[in-house]
Design an enzyme around this catalytic site. Sequence first.
Site, PDB file in Angstrom:
ATOM      1  N   PHE A  68      -6.482  -2.017  -4.911  1.00 35.92           N
ATOM      2  CA  PHE A  68      -6.193  -0.583  -4.994  1.00 35.92           C
ATOM      3  C   PHE A  68      -7.461   0.264  -4.973  1.00 35.92           C
ATOM      4  O   PHE A  68      -7.456   1.390  -4.511  1.00 35.92           O
ATOM      5  CB  PHE A  68      -5.481  -0.278  -6.328  1.00 35.92           C
ATOM      6  CG  PHE A  68      -4.051  -0.688  -6.403  1.00 35.92           C
ATOM      7  CD1 PHE A  68      -3.600  -1.510  -7.431  1.00 35.92           C
ATOM      8  CD2 PHE A  68      -3.124  -0.228  -5.472  1.00 35.92           C
ATOM      9  CE1 PHE A  68      -2.271  -1.873  -7.533  1.00 35.92           C
ATOM     10  CE2 PHE A  68      -1.787  -0.589  -5.575  1.00 35.92           C
ATOM     11  CZ  PHE A  68      -1.363  -1.410  -6.608  1.00 35.92           C
ATOM     12  N   SER A 116      -0.886   0.442  -1.552  1.00 34.68           N
ATOM     13  CA  SER A 116      -2.324   0.790  -1.459  1.00 34.68           C
ATOM     14  C   SER A 116      -2.680   1.378  -0.104  1.00 34.68           C
ATOM     15  O   SER A 116      -3.662   2.112   0.019  1.00 34.68           O
ATOM     16  CB  SER A 116      -3.185  -0.449  -1.731  1.00 34.68           C
ATOM     17  OG  SER A 116      -2.923  -1.467  -0.784  1.00 34.68           O
ATOM     18  N   SER A 131      -1.411  -5.807   1.810  1.00 32.53           N
ATOM     19  CA  SER A 131      -1.887  -4.705   0.958  1.00 32.53           C
ATOM     20  C   SER A 131      -1.324  -4.901  -0.430  1.00 32.53           C
ATOM     21  O   SER A 131      -0.358  -5.630  -0.620  1.00 32.53           O
ATOM     22  CB  SER A 131      -1.410  -3.369   1.529  1.00 32.53           C
ATOM     23  OG  SER A 131       0.023  -3.344   1.542  1.00 32.53           O
ATOM     24  N   ASP A 132      -1.911  -4.228  -1.408  1.00 31.44           N
ATOM     25  CA  ASP A 132      -1.338  -4.298  -2.743  1.00 31.44           C
ATOM     26  C   ASP A 132      -0.353  -3.140  -2.893  1.00 31.44           C
ATOM     27  O   ASP A 132      -0.746  -1.978  -2.933  1.00 31.44           O
ATOM     28  CB  ASP A 132      -2.429  -4.197  -3.824  1.00 31.44           C
ATOM     29  CG  ASP A 132      -1.834  -4.424  -5.196  1.00 31.44           C
ATOM     30  OD1 ASP A 132      -2.599  -4.525  -6.163  1.00 31.44           O
ATOM     31  OD2 ASP A 132      -0.595  -4.525  -5.296  1.00 31.44           O
ATOM     32  N   TRP A 133       0.957  -3.511  -2.978  1.00 29.78           N
ATOM     33  CA  TRP A 133       1.992  -2.508  -3.124  1.00 29.78           C
ATOM     34  C   TRP A 133       1.719  -1.362  -2.144  1.00 29.78           C
ATOM     35  O   TRP A 133       1.519  -1.636  -0.961  1.00 29.78           O
ATOM     36  CB  TRP A 133       2.111  -2.044  -4.577  1.00 29.78           C
ATOM     37  CG  TRP A 133       3.499  -1.586  -4.899  1.00 29.78           C
ATOM     38  CD1 TRP A 133       3.942  -0.297  -4.977  1.00 29.78           C
ATOM     39  CD2 TRP A 133       4.658  -2.420  -5.127  1.00 29.78           C
ATOM     40  NE1 TRP A 133       5.282  -0.267  -5.263  1.00 29.78           N
ATOM     41  CE2 TRP A 133       5.751  -1.550  -5.358  1.00 29.78           C
ATOM     42  CE3 TRP A 133       4.882  -3.790  -5.158  1.00 29.78           C
ATOM     43  CZ2 TRP A 133       7.039  -2.017  -5.611  1.00 29.78           C
ATOM     44  CZ3 TRP A 133       6.156  -4.269  -5.415  1.00 29.78           C
ATOM     45  CH2 TRP A 133       7.221  -3.387  -5.645  1.00 29.78           C
TER      46      TRP A 133
END
Length: 750
Positions: free
Chosen positions: A251, A286, A282-284
């Site tokens: 993030f 991000s 990707s993170d969630w």
Amino acid sequence: MKKALVTSLLLLPFVILTEPGFSNSNNDIIAAKVSTLLEKMTLDEKIGQMVQVSSAEEQIPSEIKENIRKGQIGSILNQVNVETTNELQRLAVEESRLGIPLIMARDVIHGFRTIFPIPLAQAATWNPAIVKKGARVAAVEAASVGIRWTFAPMIDISRDPRWGRIAESFGEDPYLSSILGAAMVEGFQGDDLSKPDAIAACAKHFAGYGAAEGGRDYNSTFLSENLLRNVYLPPFKAAADAGAATFMSSFNDNDGIPATGSKFLLRTILRDEWGFEGFVVSDWSSITEMVNHGFCADEREAAFKAANAGVNMEMVSSSYREHLKDWVESGELPIAVIDEAVKHVLRVKFELGLFESPYTDASKFPALVNEAHLKTAKEAAVQSIVMLKNDNILPLSKDVGKVAVIGSLANDKVEQLGTWIFDGRPEDTRTALSAIQELIGKSKVNFTVGTENSRSKDKSGFSAAIEAVKNSDVVLLFLGEEAILSGEAHSRADISLPGVQKELLHEISKVKKPIVLVLMAGRPVTFADLVEQVDAILYAWHPGTMGGPAIADILFGLESPSGKLPVTFPKHVGQIPLYYSHNNTGRPADANSWVSMDSVAVHARQFSDGSNSNYMDIGSMPLFPFGFGLSYTDFVYENLKLSSNKISMNEILEVSADVTNTGKIAAAEIVQLYTRDIAADITRPIKELKGFQRISLKPGEKQAVVFKLKADDLAFYNSRMEFVTEPGLFHVWIAKNSQEGLMAEFEIIE
Ligand code: GLC
């Protein structure tokens, strides 16, 4: 300027020489299959493979069914009902044009249904074998419901216990995190990713997320390339070398560039230097959060920047689905960027054997939370517990008389499990109270909570606690943090014990009975003011499903504590960041003497006595140092020997010491090896962990512990970003923790 042995930039620290996740012949076969399939795919279908959707409902929403049939979803996360997983897979395989299977994902951070100690606790075992075993159990349980990809290991170097996600990490040290992160990858993926009980690992969060300014989650980081390469990247390199199938972009923005939009991280480091062939998720949200960062004007630009940077799959947000086709059709985003992303995703799906066996037969898997899994979880919990103090009170005899067990955490089936447990069930938890009652008999145990939970400010339970103590011979006081006070988005500015727990201890201590303090938390909490009020301290973290029996077995001597701290424990939150592997500075802090605030005269004029890097009020030393942990026996270290006091760049230095168990109890000890580069092209830390060995010794037994050091083990990135080992003087320690040990000098010569 000293010449240096310049090794290739490709050779990063802690190279774990394990065959990458793809064997060569298999590699070629899969590459051919990927290329053949890619040629058949439309642009919509290609972008579909770059889309991950979260769907936990047992009844699949019609929109998701429709998008799967159109080949516009590549992965589903959070579905753990095996019938639903198989139905989702059937839609993809049997009702879409090309039948490309989905990859089903879930956060299995420290166990699926059988919950292991939080990763920070697992790090305290310093035992890659038990970490690997735990990940293997987690993989078998998760795969039994159709999960074939998890978002772990989390290998962010964490040097700020205010940061709630330190709980998920392996702590502050690159070497320890590298060894344990690689072990977790191997545990999840097994020896063959295509086996039905193998799940793809995900090295996260790439990179630097743990350096969030102020320990505040999601905050910016400002890591120099040097600090990135020498401290924060090595665990990720080790995970890549261990064959991690996927990476997750983090993030945070580092030095102004969000990791999710960073070509430097996702292409230069990960692909060009490390040759990583898996895929990046990707993170969630991000990707779309790059608009919040102020790095993108809108989600359309975010999709462009993330795809170009090298994020191959978008988790949950929808910028890829909504905008990538426009970018390609306008000619501004080369189709090659899409093709490359899709190739990485398809490669992992082929590696997992999903095309051949997309469905899960739950009957082929062992029961969840079975005795073997619980046994492994208990073994991990026992080894994770760190004894920080013992004034000859532990282990307790079973004939100890009456025992007052005080504190809600002694009997809380939820909090014991820790943060980031989605599929753990409190009803499976074996608490410390029940284990203690089982060990010594219920009639000998006086239990009361004292306070309803760790945050409660209600003291009405104090009187019952004091009464229980008065009617007992020894006190087992369970204090700490509830699980929700650590983990994602749960940073704390004040990391002392919440609620009125300190007051409870203070009241109990007035009764003058021996007190054993058991602390359960997801981070190092500050408790310097409690140490003198108790006779012994066990740090049990959040020890998971079997944490209770583990704590009881150590309290009553069925097991000896062997855990060592994977992170520094500060005396005060104001000392943070505080870690062992710090630079010396030009005016190093004198650990034992500093100009304390109380010693300075009133109206004292400006003076520079003792001007070293210290705090006038607290000093610079931790409460307990990295690597610290006591045992029920004593280990004496002596007779440090070096095979030579000079080695050339291609010679091996043997460093050994004799370790003797001088006590009366057989126990394990984690012997640590540290080095220091005395003078180099850049300032180097005063100590760096370079090895450790777990040995078990019977009373009176002596063992020569031997470490082999190569010049490469001492390599670092210099001011020109060359990965070098410089000739010169080094110090080496064989030690029981980072603050003491047997030290010798040696020289590396041209
Ligand atoms: C999160 C976390 C990440 C996790 C992902 C999926 O926000 O940062 O660690 O794997 O979402 O749950």
